[in-house]
Enzyme design. Structure first.
Site, PDB file in Angstrom:
ATOM      1  N   LYS A   1       0.840  -1.201   0.000  1.00  0.00           N
ATOM      2  CA  LYS A   1       0.000   0.000   0.000  1.00  0.00           C
ATOM      3  C   LYS A   1       0.875   1.251   0.000  1.00  0.00           C
ATOM      4  O   LYS A   1       0.586   2.237  -0.687  1.00  0.00           O
ATOM      5  CB  LYS A   1      -0.892  -0.016   1.238  1.00  0.00           C
ATOM      6  CG  LYS A   1      -2.008   1.007   1.202  1.00  0.00           C
ATOM      7  CD  LYS A   1      -3.181   0.496   0.385  1.00  0.00           C
ATOM      8  CE  LYS A   1      -4.403   1.359   0.558  1.00  0.00           C
ATOM      9  NZ  LYS A   1      -5.598   0.759  -0.047  1.00  0.00           N
TER      10      LYS A   1
ATOM     11  N   ASN B   1     -13.342 -11.209  -4.618  1.00  0.00           N
ATOM     12  CA  ASN B   1     -12.014 -11.566  -5.116  1.00  0.00           C
ATOM     13  C   ASN B   1     -11.535 -12.864  -4.479  1.00  0.00           C
ATOM     14  O   ASN B   1     -11.804 -13.096  -3.301  1.00  0.00           O
ATOM     15  CB  ASN B   1     -11.010 -10.451  -4.797  1.00  0.00           C
ATOM     16  CG  ASN B   1     -10.734  -9.566  -5.996  1.00  0.00           C
ATOM     17  OD1 ASN B   1     -10.694 -10.056  -7.122  1.00  0.00           O
ATOM     18  ND2 ASN B   1     -10.547  -8.276  -5.762  1.00  0.00           N
TER      19      ASN B   1
END
Length: 770
Positions: free
Chosen positions: A107, A300
């Site tokens: 991230k 997902n």
């Protein structure tokens, strides 16, 4: 670092499964994905005294007197904490804080890559809400913003709420709001394409976790009505009176209904929002949805329904997933770096609903614009146009930051949460442009001069190429030049439609059709007059003028029907140079052509010559090239400082090459006595004044050289390629020096922005010849 690791290659092995490749990627050449780099020099005792004791006391006291100056004297205003306790890591669940660290590092690098924001990833052993709030809130003096990541529901709601109340910096749970912002943008565009009003749209959700509820809340803010929203989770419909797996956030969507399962609610739905599990939406359920349904299948790695299955059941469906191998990928990187960019730059105290709505509309609006060439490459070269398969932009569309960050900063100011409101948005946009297009700042004087000569005509030899077509639109929109494109009209028109470009042939720009231009015979006669004694027979001349677009473009410039030529997007440099040389020729007094290349790196702009033309130039040619390059550099508003580089350092060697460079220096000083130049010298002496002063205290070169002149083509071209790759520099050029009329030969790797840059430079050259 282990000594054995140093020998490991950076390249990830092509063999092995994805897990093995990922482990290798994370381990070598050094573990992890982050490092800290100083932004100030620490090369001597004085630097150390300024960076630390005693000099550091001055900014400390300034901040004590006025805390707002922390943004001026520290990295805080560009520093975000990515904080997680590892309780809800995507696809992995509750793996704990330490195991979540690779995700948080990932991230962090996304923040840096897409928005230039520095990040510390902070993984905390804090399983309770109270502990998380206490730890995170204590970090406020360090950071300009907090990004909460992978914290399980419903705790994440409470953590964010309490932190927002307690802290005076933005706190943003990306799993909720990032997903919600992109979903909202897709819903806006999908409903627009379907001709539906969000206030009347029926929305059925599968999943009631943090992301799903944040999506629904934002859709309500956009105008969706709660009575039209049907939420299902593992217990079925969220209905009034249900007790199992209920909480205060989910309860606001409870319906007064006897429906219990998804099949009961799906009939007539306009939007399906899936944030649940694979295969939940069956084809027979999809078939019962309203006309032109919008399917947000975001589970997902396997969505609630695969796109090909959905298409088979409902050819009119619009489909978004979380996967990169299908169109309309809902990827949070579309928004979170750019939202924080805008929030940090205006000193926002929070990220409020107004700022999120501004981001939604910016993303939705960008999808309706023509996609950039970078976005097109992200789609394997197939340029998407706004429609069912392109509801939201690609995460790699470089314009995202240019649309989202200013919109967010403006919304922050208008809603009263900006502590440093941006006063000049044109200047702010210019700053963002310099981040996106690193050439922006260096090229600014060139573009300013080009706009004053925008009537000048630039002819493009490869007018059918996508990069040229995109560049032509930018040049027209920015008022930089009048493009003339060489190409087949039907091919150009087809590709303009394919790429979603608005410019119109023979209305916005001129087209030269090599297969049917009425000037063909005149061009043949002119060409043969120039090359007839160079072994080109009349029949060959006719074929060349019909098929060689660089020849056509060069003839147009020679005849005064265009002011500058851009070629080289396709084909070998040497072939294009031959055509330019034969038709346009060298400027009077010029011994030979040469090429100047600009690299823009973190340390600034450096020019290299001769990088493409002369294999072993003479001292006279090197001297002339140096002067021509210096004159060209001045067009950028830069004062040239030239170093003639060699394996010899101020007479340390007596080789033929060293003698040539010493001779060239004397000639340069005769040709351009005002030019700051010295040599011959080592490459490191050219860059480092400290090293140069040690061996030549009375050097006539001050500071760091910005023009490196090489003794031969091998040295120049090899150095250019190595430095460009090792420093991740942006290449502008090559700039052709010495032509009688403006002409530049690009390289096949050039981007559309590179084409725009060189076209602008050609316009300036045509208006202000040396």
């Amino acid at each position: 670092m282990n000594t054995g690791d140093k020998a490991k290659s950076q390249a990830v092995p092509a063999s092995g499964d994805i897990d093995q490749q990922a482990l290798f990627f994370h381990r070598y050449p050094r573990p992890g994905k982050l490092e800290i780099q100083p932004t100030k020099p620490l090369g001597n005792q004085r630097d150390l005294a300024l960076a630390y004791s005693p000099g550091v006391a001055a900014p400390c006291l300034a901040i004590k007197d006025n805390p707002e100056t922390a943004a001026d004297f520290t990295a805080r205003a560009n520093l975000v904490a990515v904080v997680s306790n590892g309780t809800a890591v995507l696809g992995l669940g509750n793996i704990g804080p330490l195991a979540s660290k690779p995700v948080m590092e990932g991230k962090a690098v996304l923040f840096k890559k897409f928005a230039g924001i520095d990040v510390f990833d902070i993984e905390i052993d804090a399983p309770t809400v109270d502990r998380m709030v206490d730890v995170i809130s204590a970090l406020e003096p360090t950071f300009g913003g907090i990004n909460l990541e992978d914290i399980k529901a419903p705790e994440c709601f409470e953590v964010e709420r309490r932190l927002r109340e307690k802290m005076e910096i933005p706190v943003f749970h990306d799993d909720q709001h990032g997903t919600a912002i992109i979903v909202a943008a897709a819903v806006l565009n999908g409903l627009e394409l379907a001709g539906k009003d969000i206030a009347e749209a029926k929305i059925v959700a599968s999943g009631a976790g943090a992301a799903a509820l944040a999506c629904l809340n934002l859709l309500v803010t956009l105008g969706a009505r709660r009575e039209n929203i049907w939420v299902h989770d593992i217990e079925g419909l969220v209905y009034k009176g249900r007790e199992a797996l209920m909480d205060e956030w989910k309860a606001v969507y409870a319906q007064e209904s006897d429906n219990r399962v998804l099949a009961d609610s799906i009939g007539g739905a306009d939007v399906f929002l899936g944030l649940s599990a694979a295969g939940v939406l069956k084809p027979e359920l999809l078939a019962r949805m309203a006309e032109k349904p919008l399917i947000m299948a975001l589970a997902n790695p396997t969505p609630e329904i695969m796109p090909e299955v959905a298409r088979a059941a409902r050819p009119d469906a619009m489909i978004c997933t979380g996967r990169s191998d299908f169109p309309n990928q809902v990827n949070n990187v579309l928004c979170f770096p750019h939202i924080f960019r805008g929030a940090l730059d205006c000193g926002a105290r929070t990220i409020n609903e107004e700022m999120k709505m501004a981001a939604v509309r910016a993303i939705a609006g960008l999808a309706r614009e023509e996609p950039s060439d970078v976005a097109a490459r992200a789609y394997s070269g197939e340029t998407p146009v706004f429609g069912p398969d392109y509801l939201i932009p690609s995460p790699f569309d470089q314009r995202l930051i240019l649309r989202i960050a200013p919109a967010v900063a403006k919304a922050a100011a208008e809603s009263g949460v900006a502590t440093r409101p941006i006063q000049d948005f044109d200047a702010y946009l210019d700053k963002l442009n310099r981040f996106v297009f690193r050439s922006g700042f260096i090229m600014k004087p060139v573009f300013a001069a080009a706009k004053n000569a925008a009537k000048n005509r630039v002819i493009f030899a490869e007018g059918e190429d996508e990069r040229v077509l995109r560049a032509a639109q930018v040049l027209l929109e920015e008022g930089t030049a009048k493009p003339i494109l060489i190409g087949r009209p039907q091919i150009i028109e087809t590709r303009l439609r394919r790429y979603g470009l608005r410019i119109r042939p023979d209305v916005d720009f001129e087209v030269v059709n090599p297969e049917g231009d009425p000037r063909y015979r005149d061009y043949v006669d002119d060409y043969f007059a120039l090359v007839g004694r160079l072994g080109v027979i009349p029949e060959a001349a006719r074929t060349i003028v019909r098929t060689n677009t660089t020849v056509i473009g060069a003839l147009a410039v020679k005849r005064g029907e265009a002011d500058a030529l851009i070629c080289g997007v396709e084909g070998r440099y040497s072939r294009h140079l031959r055509d330019v040389s034969q038709i346009i020729g060298k400027r009077s007094g010029v011994l030979d052509f040469s090429a100047l290349s600009l690299l823009i790196s973190q340390r600034g702009a450096t020019f290299f010559t001769d990088t493409y033309v002369s294999f072993s130039p003479s001292a006279e040619e090197i001297a002339q090239t140096t002067v021509m390059a210096a004159n060209e550099i001045r067009r950028f508003g830069i004062t040239p400082r030239a170093a003639l580089v060699s394996h010899s350092n101020f007479g340390s060697r007596d080789s033929e090459s060293a003698f040539k460079m010493r001779t060239a220096l004397q000639l340069v000083r005769e040709l351009a006595p005002d030019l700051e130049v010295d040599g011959e010298m080592h490459g490191d002496s050219a860059i480092s004044e400290v090293l140069r002063q040690r061996v030549m205290p009375d050097s006539t070169l001050n500071g760091e050289a910005n023009l490196l002149v090489f003794p031969n083509l091998d040295a120049a071209n090899i150095t250019l390629g190595v430095v460009k790759t090792m420093t991740d520099s942006l290449h502008v050029g090559p700039i052709l020096l010495g032509s009688a009329l403006p002409a530049h030969i690009l390289s096949p790797s050039v981007t559309s922005r590179g084409v725009v840059n060189m076209a602008a430079l050609a316009v300036v050259e045509s208006s202000h010849p040396v």
